[in-house]
Design an enzyme around this catalytic site. Structure first.
Site, PDB file in Angstrom:
ATOM      1  N   GLN A 192       0.825  -1.213   0.000  1.00 57.41           N
ATOM      2  CA  GLN A 192       0.000   0.000   0.000  1.00 57.41           C
ATOM      3  C   GLN A 192       0.858   1.262   0.000  1.00 57.41           C
ATOM      4  OE1 GLN A 192       0.092  -2.300   2.399  1.00 57.41           O
ATOM      5  NE2 GLN A 192      -0.175  -1.463   4.460  1.00 57.41           N
ATOM      6  N   ASN A 215       9.999  -6.313   1.902  1.00 60.15           N
ATOM      7  CA  ASN A 215       9.693  -7.736   1.803  1.00 60.15           C
ATOM      8  C   ASN A 215       9.176  -8.077   0.409  1.00 60.15           C
ATOM      9  OD1 ASN A 215       7.006  -6.904   1.718  1.00 60.15           O
ATOM     10  ND2 ASN A 215       6.617  -7.399   3.861  1.00 60.15           N
ATOM     11  N   GLU A 328      25.475 -10.269  -4.393  1.00 63.90           N
ATOM     12  CA  GLU A 328      25.233  -8.908  -3.917  1.00 63.90           C
ATOM     13  C   GLU A 328      26.475  -8.387  -3.191  1.00 63.90           C
ATOM     14  OE1 GLU A 328      22.103  -6.633  -0.887  1.00 63.90           O
ATOM     15  OE2 GLU A 328      22.354  -8.809  -0.811  1.00 63.90           O
ATOM     16  N   HIS A 329      26.966  -9.158  -2.239  1.00 59.96           N
ATOM     17  CA  HIS A 329      28.183  -8.818  -1.490  1.00 59.96           C
ATOM     18  C   HIS A 329      29.221  -9.911  -1.719  1.00 59.96           C
ATOM     19  CE1 HIS A 329      24.717  -7.299   0.967  1.00 59.96           C
ATOM     20  NE2 HIS A 329      25.432  -6.181   0.920  1.00 59.96           N
ATOM     21  N   GLU A 416      13.107   4.148 -44.677  1.00 54.32           N
ATOM     22  CA  GLU A 416      12.198   3.748 -43.605  1.00 54.32           C
ATOM     23  C   GLU A 416      10.746   4.087 -43.915  1.00 54.32           C
ATOM     24  OE1 GLU A 416      13.564   5.298 -39.872  1.00 54.32           O
ATOM     25  OE2 GLU A 416      15.216   3.847 -39.756  1.00 54.32           O
TER      26      GLU A 416
END
Length: 433
Positions: A192, A215, A328-329, A416
């Site tokens: 939300q 999350n 990521e790391h 074109e």
């Protein structure tokens, strides 16, 4: 227990399983719920935001309570220690110093025949920063998202963060926001919040770019609103990959793995090592540190499902496997990390040497800790000042310059099948004649 496997085992399949951990049917099923939330907020505005805040966060709010008040912001300073305040200020200075070095400059080039070409950078008008709640007070998330936006020159920066018990926002988050110049904070979380920032409500402004982790519901919401607004990335659960040799301290390596696992039950912690003794010692150290870990349940789940130690034949082999995983790391806990570094092609952030734990980068080294996950480091980079900038091309042709290229433009436009394109040049040539 943390598993140990050899390079001869099906390491690539196991790494792929870990990389794909957010793509299972249970996760994808949640998309229907997120779509429902997005549509409701788009249609009903504040009413839907308040409804879902009650349903998901168990907090009953009125529309006028969505925005954190000035008195709440002032009171937050009385609720944090001087030590924490000074740490926030130190981190802010270092993060800002790093990001100020990375601001791209507008430029123009004056060529022959009075041709002018260039690129002009301008900030977006409004940035929406999502700061998770729940498990911890994510002070560093505030700093790592707000500072690049401010350095970019964004005139309006707002934060959305879910309310806790009694509608409260963690005071450390409020202090961090004020320290980096953000006063507009809304107590709303989850899908939300993303919907409100993407579409706007009676109270919450529509923004141009949404950044910040969350999350799976937040991530899916960002995915679905992309195109209506810009986003930084689709962040999955956090991950660390450590390449270590016999000189690494097993207790330190174990702690670094647990530092990742404590984020989330789906976080991944992986070790590649050439030393069987180190592998075994790390395995033992992890089990010992888990015994009295304050977040033992979630951390143990992460280690059990997404923790792994791989015995490799060489550091070169470790680097190649790391590139396939694109972590990521990436920690290079080896004697000569600069010798390994040239072999690393894909990683969000790289930590060199025995004395550089990931936590240094997470909090205050300066580079951004909002990084690509789930293999996205193969094509994506950290959040930066450029996340909050756009660039426009600058083009100016003189009549002389236009005359010289008119034939080429005519040929291309004709090929074109776009006659008005050709005419837009030819009529200027005829007019000049």
């Amino acid at each position: 227990m943390l598993r140990i496997i050899t390079q001869q085992a099906d390491v690539k399949a196991e790494l792929q399983r870990i990389c794909d951990r957010t793509h299972d049917e249970q996760v994808l099923h949640k998309e229907a719920t997120v779509r429902e939330v997005l549509q409701a907020v788009k249609r009903q505005g504040d009413k839907a935001v308040l409804h879902y805040t009650d349903e998901f966060d168990n907090q009953i709010l009125k529309a006028e309570e969505l925005r954190v008040t000035g008195s709440e912001l002032d009171a937050a300073y009385q609720q944090v220690s001087q030590e924490l305040l000074e740490a926030i200020q130190l981190a802010s200075r270092q993060i800002e110093a790093f990001h100020r070095q990375r601001v791209p400059k507008s430029w123009v080039h004056f060529g022959d025949d009075d041709i002018v070409l260039g690129k002009r950078y301008t900030p977006i008008d409004r940035a929406g920063l999502y700061v998770p709640g729940g498990r911890a007070a994510y002070v560093s998330t505030v700093l790592m998202n707000a500072i690049p936006a401010r350095v970019a020159g964004v005139p309006r920066i707002v934060i959305a963060t879910p309310p806790g018990a009694q509608k409260a926002i963690n005071p450390a988050v409020l202090v961090a926001a004020q320290e980096v110049g953000v006063q507009e904070i809304y107590r709303v979380g989850g899908a939300q919040a993303i919907a409100a920032l993407a579409y706007g409500t009676e109270t919450i402004p529509k923004v141009d770019v949404i950044t910040g982790p969350g999350n799976i519901y937040v991530t899916l919401a960002k995915k679905l609103v992309y195109g209506n607004v810009g986003i930084d990335s689709l962040a999955g659960p956090s991950e660390v990959l450590i390449i270590a040799d016999e000189g690494a301290n097993p207790v330190h390596v174990a702690t670094d793995m647990l530092a990742q696992a404590e984020h989330d039950p789906m976080a991944a912690a992986i070790l590649f090592t050439t030393d069987p003794a180190l592998a075994k010692n790390v395995q033992v150290a992890v089990e010992r540190q888990l015994v009295d870990h304050p977040r033992r349940i979630d951390t143990e789940k992460a280690i059990a499902h997404y923790g792994l130690i791989v015995l490799v034949e060489s550091l070169d082999a470790a680097a190649e496997l790391s590139n396939e995983f694109a972590p990521e790391h990436l920690e290079l806990e080896v004697k000569d990390p600069w010798a390994v570094l040239p072999n690393i092609r894909h990683a969000g952030a790289i930590f060199l040497g025995y004395s550089t734990p990931e936590a240094v980068g997470d909090y205050l080294a300066g580079p951004n800790h909002t990084l690509p996950t789930s293999g996205a480091a193969r094509y994506a980079s950290a959040l930066s000042v450029e996340t909050f900038l756009k660039h426009s091309s600058i083009i100016q042709y003189s009549q002389t310059a236009l005359n010289k290229v008119a034939g080429a433009i005519d040929a291309l436009a004709t090929a074109e099948g776009l006659p008005s394109h050709a005419d837009s040049v030819k009529r200027r040539i005829q007019q000049d004649e």
